[in-house]
Design a protein around this motif. Structure first.
Motif, PDB file in Angstrom:
ATOM      1  N   SER A 445      56.837  45.297  48.883  1.00 36.14           N
ATOM      2  CA  SER A 445      55.571  45.522  49.059  1.00 36.14           C
ATOM      3  C   SER A 445      54.561  44.204  48.311  1.00 36.14           C
ATOM      4  CB  SER A 445      55.000  47.081  48.591  1.00 36.14           C
ATOM      5  OG  SER A 445      53.717  47.078  48.649  1.00 36.14           O
ATOM      6  N   GLU A 446      53.960  43.738  49.057  1.00 37.93           N
ATOM      7  CA  GLU A 446      53.141  42.329  48.238  1.00 37.93           C
ATOM      8  C   GLU A 446      53.937  41.413  47.606  1.00 37.93           C
ATOM      9  OE1 GLU A 446      49.042  43.482  47.296  1.00 37.93           O
ATOM     10  OE2 GLU A 446      49.469  45.473  47.669  1.00 37.93           O
ATOM     11  N   VAL A 447      55.198  41.195  48.365  1.00 41.31           N
ATOM     12  CA  VAL A 447      55.933  40.245  47.505  1.00 41.31           C
ATOM     13  C   VAL A 447      55.698  38.939  48.006  1.00 41.31           C
ATOM     14  CG1 VAL A 447      58.523  39.567  47.262  1.00 41.31           C
ATOM     15  CG2 VAL A 447      57.637  42.087  47.000  1.00 41.31           C
ATOM     16  N   GLN A 448      55.812  37.781  47.202  1.00 43.65           N
ATOM     17  CA  GLN A 448      55.490  36.441  47.697  1.00 43.65           C
ATOM     18  C   GLN A 448      56.682  35.945  48.712  1.00 43.65           C
ATOM     19  OE1 GLN A 448      54.964  34.194  44.308  1.00 43.65           O
ATOM     20  NE2 GLN A 448      52.970  35.420  43.658  1.00 43.65           N
ATOM     21  N   LEU A 449      57.981  36.118  48.167  1.00 42.42           N
ATOM     22  CA  LEU A 449      59.061  35.523  48.978  1.00 42.42           C
ATOM     23  C   LEU A 449      59.998  36.416  48.887  1.00 42.42           C
ATOM     24  CD1 LEU A 449      59.055  31.886  47.312  1.00 42.42           C
ATOM     25  CD2 LEU A 449      58.314  32.574  49.608  1.00 42.42           C
ATOM     26  N   PRO A 450      60.243  37.411  49.954  1.00 40.71           N
ATOM     27  CA  PRO A 450      61.256  38.686  49.821  1.00 40.71           C
ATOM     28  C   PRO A 450      62.668  37.990  49.794  1.00 40.71           C
ATOM     29  CG  PRO A 450      59.268  38.861  51.418  1.00 40.71           C
ATOM     30  CD  PRO A 450      59.263  37.632  51.039  1.00 40.71           C
ATOM     31  N   ILE A 451      62.916  36.999  50.522  1.00 38.60           N
ATOM     32  CA  ILE A 451      64.314  36.593  50.733  1.00 38.60           C
ATOM     33  C   ILE A 451      64.369  35.222  50.330  1.00 38.60           C
ATOM     34  CG2 ILE A 451      66.418  36.549  52.264  1.00 38.60           C
ATOM     35  CD1 ILE A 451      65.323  38.559  53.957  1.00 38.60           C
ATOM     36  N   VAL A 452      65.279  34.642  49.338  1.00 38.60           N
ATOM     37  CA  VAL A 452      65.373  33.165  48.663  1.00 38.60           C
ATOM     38  C   VAL A 452      67.014  32.732  48.527  1.00 38.60           C
ATOM     39  CG1 VAL A 452      64.579  31.536  47.192  1.00 38.60           C
ATOM     40  CG2 VAL A 452      63.149  33.405  47.870  1.00 38.60           C
TER      41      VAL A 452
END
Length: 558
Positions: A445-452
């Motif tokens: 929720s409102e995460v800048q980069l969910p998968i990195v």
């Protein structure tokens, strides 16, 4: 005259015989009282018969089936009185002092000294355990209360020596308990609760609050940890208490190391607006704290470690660290620090195996969970993360080192207002591998980069390009959904050693539409496959295997 003397002689003989017979009856009665105080039974009689032992006066007439007396009767058989006409003279009656006691005295006639009332056991009421003794808990463990060792618990007096003394005592007793009672605030300086000669299964019962000193002199030139437990077996820290590192005295002098500004570009090129500056507090006496910041709670070289129930807050650096440990369980645990507190990882793992982290709430200024080199069989689930930088593997391979991580599962995690969701980060120039990683059931929720995946990780403004890398393979993402503020996914893999076997299943990520530009998914040298359609569509993932890459050597094997 001769006849008279003869008659007198006969009379004396009769008197002597009567006296002798009377004495014999009394003796028999005495023997009965001496040898048969308890009621005889047939078992005793048969025992005598088997052993061939003569059965005493009860069989003197050869009639073994009859008892001439009843020894169990409370009143003995009186002696046979002599005939009235032949009564002996009064001076010949035996004195009463020689008459033996009654032959069958009951046990109650024994002197009171043989059964004092104080020896009578007192029965406890049924199903009610007796209250614990002083120095023991309800389970019978030996308890060492820090207050009993001189701790004041007023928040200002230095209680370090009391904690050291309590540990020294508990260390000698298996399954002992160190009690830090509720409603006290203990000011404690750096301590190492160390083995390896301590007994096993010691419990550190923390229900009060432990606070770190803010005097620079308490830390010397700098320490890597504040509270440390080393080389122990079966150590447990539990309770409802708080460990407060007073980290604000350190943060004002610490730069932010995990800089992802190259991946996050605000619309106006500046930091977020309306974000309040951090509220720092000064150290005692206004002096500067050492540049080396301590971890609040560290476990080193220990087996079967459990941390549950407690809260760690405001650590100068990492909150909870496990280094070279095997068999770790962390649950119902909390971390609380501001999102802008620099480098304050929630839980940091290094060279540790068989680790379970579950059912915990972590908010900090860096990774909620950080998994470093040497970790295998790591299981993280039911975690709420935020604020923070998400859940990360790495950074690995710094300064051309070898890093090995395998068999990591992260599932059923909620991330809110974090920099990253689930991330793998490695430095250029490293060696080793990361393999067998599963990220599933992740809600963002409102995460800048969910998968990195970032194989060009750098905590400075610029880092040197190098030709080696930590190999990444077998990375699976499944059922990851929610909202993002910058980019749904960022895969930046090495040119020399691309990422392989990366799979995506049920990815549903939508933009939050706030202050940032929304970017498309990014992939570089990432090989794998889509097992289901994704939102947004991922068209940059390369299918199959890389045509050419650096051949892995012995230095890469883990």
């Amino acid at each position: 005259m001769v006849g008279f003397r003869f008659n007198k002689f006969i009379f004396l003989i009769i008197i002597v015989l009567l006296f002798w017979c009377s004495h014999m009856e009394t003796c028999k009665a005495g023997r009965v009282g001496k040898h048969w105080r308890h009621s005889p039974n047939t078992a005793f009689a048969s025992l005598y018969k088997k052993k061939g032992i003569k059965q005493g006066p009860y069989h003197h007439n050869g009639k073994s089936g009859k008892w001439p007396h009843k020894p169990h009767s409370p009143k003995p058989q009186p002696p046979v009185p002599p005939p009235p006409a032949l009564s002996p003279p009064p001076q010949l009656v035996p004195p009463p002092a020689i008459v033996p006691p009654p032959p069958a005295s009951p046990p109650s006639a024994a002197p009171p000294a043989l059964s004092p009332p104080s020896c009578t056991p007192i029965e406890s009421p049924p199903n009610i355990s007796p209250p614990p003794k002083k120095g023991e808990n309800a389970l019978g463990s030996t308890v060492y209360d820090v207050v009993d060792f001189g701790a004041k618990g007023d928040g200002t007096s230095d209680d370090t020596k009391a904690f050291v003394a309590a540990w020294a005592a508990a260390c000698k007793v298996e399954a002992s308990v160190i009690n830090v009672p509720a409603d006290y605030v203990f000011l404690v300086g750096p301590i190492s609760f160390s083995g390896p000669y301590c007994q096993h299964n010691i419990v550190f019962q923390l229900d009060g609050k432990i606070v770190a000193p803010t005097r620079p002199s308490a830390w010397g030139s700098g320490l890597l940890q504040w509270l440390e437990f080393t080389k122990l077996v079966g150590i447990t820290i539990k309770g409802s208490g708080i460990i407060d590192g007073n980290g604000a005295a350190w943060w004002q002098y610490s730069p932010l190391e995990d800089d992802q500004s190259r991946l996050i570009i605000p619309i106006n090129g500046t930091l977020e607006q309306n974000h309040p500056p951090p509220q720092w507090i000064s150290s005692s006496l206004g002096s500067k704290m050492p540049s080396i910041k301590p971890t609040a709670l560290r476990f080193y070289g220990s087996f079967n470690v459990t941390v549950t129930g407690i809260t760690i807050q405001n650590s100068p650096q990492c909150h909870l660290k496990f280094d070279n440990c095997m068999g770790v369980a962390v649950y119902n645990f909390s971390v609380s620090s501001p999102g802008d507190s620099p480098n304050t990882d929630g839980i940091h793992l290094q060279n540790s195996k068989e680790v379970l982290i579950r059912s915990s709430n972590i908010g900090c200024g860096d990774d909620c969970v950080s998994i470093q080199t040497g970790c295998t069989n790591i299981y993280v689930h039911n975690i709420k993360c935020g604020p923070g930088h998400g859940i990360s593997i790495g950074g690995l391979g710094k300064d051309n080192t070898k890093a090995c991580v395998s068999n990591v599962t992260v599932r059923d995690v909620i991330l809110q207002n974090t920099m990253n969701g689930v991330r793998i980060k490695t430095w250029q120039g490293g060696l080793g591998s990361v393999q067998g990683v599963q990220f599933s059931n992740i809600q963002v929720s409102e995460v800048q980069l969910p998968i990195v995946i970032d194989q060009y990780y750098c905590d400075k403004r610029s880092c040197k390009n190098q030709t080696t890398a930590v190999a990444l393979s077998g990375i699976n993402y499944e059922n990851i959904s929610g909202t993002y503020t910058v980019k749904p996914m960022h895969f930046a893999c090495s040119d020399i050693l691309p990422c392989t076997d990366v799979t995506l299943t049920d990815i549903q990520l939508k933009p939050q539409q706030e202050r940032y530009h929304m970017y498309d998914p990014y992939c570089w040298q990432t090989f794998g496959k889509l097992l289901t359609p994704t939102v947004p569509p991922v068209e940059c993932l390369l299918v199959g295997k890389p045509l050419s890459s650096r051949i892995l050597g012995d230095e890469d094997s883990c």
